[in-house]
Enzyme design. Sequence first.
Site, PDB file in Angstrom:
ATOM      1  N   GLY A  23       0.790  -1.223   0.000  1.00 25.31           N
ATOM      2  CA  GLY A  23       0.000   0.000   0.000  1.00 25.31           C
ATOM      3  C   GLY A  23       0.824   1.274   0.000  1.00 25.31           C
ATOM      4  N   SER A  24       2.152   1.167  -0.110  1.00 23.87           N
ATOM      5  CA  SER A  24       2.970   2.380  -0.048  1.00 23.87           C
ATOM      6  C   SER A  24       2.941   3.145  -1.363  1.00 23.87           C
ATOM      7  CB  SER A  24       4.414   2.009   0.304  1.00 23.87           C
ATOM      8  OG  SER A  24       4.908   1.026  -0.586  1.00 23.87           O
ATOM      9  N   TYR A  33      -3.602  -0.452   6.956  1.00 25.56           N
ATOM     10  CA  TYR A  33      -4.978  -0.511   6.456  1.00 25.56           C
ATOM     11  C   TYR A  33      -5.952  -0.781   7.605  1.00 25.56           C
ATOM     12  CZ  TYR A  33      -3.589  -0.510   1.518  1.00 25.56           C
ATOM     13  OH  TYR A  33      -3.120  -0.164   0.281  1.00 25.56           O
ATOM     14  N   LYS A 221       2.665   2.836  -8.811  1.00 28.88           N
ATOM     15  CA  LYS A 221       2.716   4.091  -8.068  1.00 28.88           C
ATOM     16  C   LYS A 221       3.908   4.900  -8.574  1.00 28.88           C
ATOM     17  CE  LYS A 221      -0.748   3.108  -5.382  1.00 28.88           C
ATOM     18  NZ  LYS A 221      -1.974   3.933  -5.342  1.00 28.88           N
ATOM     19  N   ASP A 249      -0.145   6.067 -10.958  1.00 32.73           N
ATOM     20  CA  ASP A 249      -0.918   6.722  -9.898  1.00 32.73           C
ATOM     21  C   ASP A 249       0.017   7.580  -9.050  1.00 32.73           C
ATOM     22  OD1 ASP A 249      -2.562   7.416  -7.810  1.00 32.73           O
ATOM     23  OD2 ASP A 249      -3.151   5.379  -7.275  1.00 32.73           O
ATOM     24  N   ASN A 251      -1.071   9.683  -6.573  1.00 29.04           N
ATOM     25  CA  ASN A 251      -1.629   9.931  -5.245  1.00 29.04           C
ATOM     26  C   ASN A 251      -1.511  11.386  -4.788  1.00 29.04           C
ATOM     27  OD1 ASN A 251      -0.872   6.819  -5.253  1.00 29.04           O
ATOM     28  ND2 ASN A 251      -2.502   7.133  -3.755  1.00 29.04           N
ATOM     29  N   GLU A 275      -3.360   8.740 -12.616  1.00 29.49           N
ATOM     30  CA  GLU A 275      -4.382   8.800 -11.573  1.00 29.49           C
ATOM     31  C   GLU A 275      -3.981   9.792 -10.487  1.00 29.49           C
ATOM     32  OE1 GLU A 275      -5.599   4.927 -10.362  1.00 29.49           O
ATOM     33  OE2 GLU A 275      -5.820   5.466  -8.260  1.00 29.49           O
ATOM     34  N   GLU A 301     -10.981   8.591  -5.995  1.00 25.88           N
ATOM     35  CA  GLU A 301     -10.992   7.871  -4.712  1.00 25.88           C
ATOM     36  C   GLU A 301     -11.027   8.818  -3.519  1.00 25.88           C
ATOM     37  OE1 GLU A 301      -6.862   6.187  -5.568  1.00 25.88           O
ATOM     38  OE2 GLU A 301      -6.828   6.284  -3.406  1.00 25.88           O
ATOM     39  N   ASP A 324     -15.440   5.336  -5.206  1.00 24.18           N
ATOM     40  CA  ASP A 324     -14.975   4.573  -4.046  1.00 24.18           C
ATOM     41  C   ASP A 324     -16.223   4.251  -3.233  1.00 24.18           C
ATOM     42  OD1 ASP A 324     -12.264   4.325  -2.014  1.00 24.18           O
ATOM     43  OD2 ASP A 324     -14.230   4.431  -1.077  1.00 24.18           O
ATOM     44  N   HIS A 351     -11.998   2.699  -7.644  1.00 30.30           N
ATOM     45  CA  HIS A 351     -10.889   2.513  -6.714  1.00 30.30           C
ATOM     46  C   HIS A 351     -11.255   1.367  -5.772  1.00 30.30           C
ATOM     47  CE1 HIS A 351      -9.106   3.527  -2.629  1.00 30.30           C
ATOM     48  NE2 HIS A 351      -8.059   3.258  -3.378  1.00 30.30           N
ATOM     49  N   GLY A 353      -9.117  -2.021  -3.180  1.00 31.40           N
ATOM     50  CA  GLY A 353      -7.928  -2.346  -2.410  1.00 31.40           C
ATOM     51  C   GLY A 353      -8.215  -2.067  -0.949  1.00 31.40           C
ATOM     52  N   GLU A 382     -10.363  -1.920  -9.812  1.00 35.55           N
ATOM     53  CA  GLU A 382      -9.059  -2.169  -9.207  1.00 35.55           C
ATOM     54  C   GLU A 382      -9.123  -3.420  -8.324  1.00 35.55           C
ATOM     55  OE1 GLU A 382      -7.510   1.063  -6.839  1.00 35.55           O
ATOM     56  OE2 GLU A 382      -5.466   0.256  -6.987  1.00 35.55           O
TER      57      GLU A 382
HETATM   58 MG    MG Z   1      -5.101   5.561  -6.353  1.00 37.94          MG
END
Ligand code: MG
Length: 438
Positions: A23-24, A33, A221, A249, A251, A275, A301, A324, A351, A353, A382
């Site tokens: 998730g980084s 999470y 990412k 992405d 972020n 993204e 998201e 989301d 989105h 995960g 996703e």
């Molecule tokens: Mg994203």
Amino acid sequence: MSPTITEVDVYDIRFPTSEQLDGSDAMNPDPDYSAAYVVLSTDSPTGLAGYGLCFTIGRGNDVVAAAIKTLRPYVVGRTVDSVTGDLGAFYRLLTHDSQLRWLGPEKGVMHMAAGAVVNAAWDLAARQAGRPVWELLAGMTPEQLVDLVDFRYLSDALTRDEALEILRRAEPGRAERAELLRRRGYPAYTTEPGWLGYEDEKLTRLAKEAVTAGFTQIKLKVGADLDDDLRRMRLAREAVGPDIRIAVDANQRWDVAEAVEWMRALAPFDPYWIEEPTSPDDVLAHAAVRAGQPIRVATGEHVANRVVFKQLLQAGAVDFVQIDAARVAGVNENVAILLLAAKFGVPVCPHAGGVGLCELVQHLSMFDFVAVSGTWDDRVIEYVPHLHEHFTDPVVMRDGRYQAPDAPGFSARMLPATLTDYRYPDGPVWVARQELTR
Ligand SMILES: [Mg+2]
């Protein structure tokens, strides 16, 4: 006689995912999470209950849990039928408490909290009906569906009559598409290879494995260091070949000029979309990024509500709408966003995960396919493989596609052992960690 809702139980559940850098990304280097998890209990002898959650990445999960508790007076003591019989009214009630609304309006922690309770009510309704949420939605008439939506602030872009027209247009093919969905599942892409904290070897290996598993799109990412991104993008492209889509992405890492420059540099590797290039609130910046470089723009998201989605579409700022399931106020607001996207002809690629987001959002895309847009062309949900083992009805992936759930409900019920083990800060998993650092 209808059972009564007797309690709103809220749990602060956290998973120590930061230990593996799962998730980084460029803005969130060490997420744990987490879920502010809600259970609507009833006095039904069958044990009927509704389950919902808000996703967070650790600190602040207790704040969301506290916000959910403020909604208790709207729920406890009501009959189940009075809630599930008019979910449009229930959603409006939770989002329009005049005092709580001051904290938003319709955005942030309070709005997410309303979303968790609204989603739990949908879970309750689907369990009561013995159907998965996607089927429950796809079985409603166009009139019932538009009654779920709050058209306030939308009518300059989408009126109730236009929404009805969209839904009526999709009505004839519903049964056929539901059948197709049950047979084939809904297309997905995976973010598993692309976490920023992963070594090159892990990225390459996971990218190849994704293709073998049947995925036709992966995501990386980006945004922390351009040289690193150029190297990682080249490795990923070499690993998957020219025919697999690679989305990227950022972020929210960049300002407009930086986003434009960065994406021009990555463009030779043919990224499928960029993204969250910048602030999720900044509609005009998204439009500028879209105009300034050749790669298509995706966001959503972190988009707070249907109004911002409306503006992104009106301004021609996005090529993909990323709903989301647990950011806006639940199913009802997402139905509004699906209708807006259909009106503007923009594909929805949700989105997911985190924890529970795949479980929830698959229902919304499947409903969209059957009863709103009527297509899955250019659409993918996703997928991230983490933490599904904590749910009673986890997502099922086959050949890179989400298999249509058939269990009643919204798929977000957690196992009792998870609620005990991962409760923060006093569950055994967290107590053991505190002892390690002492
Ligand atoms: Mg994203």
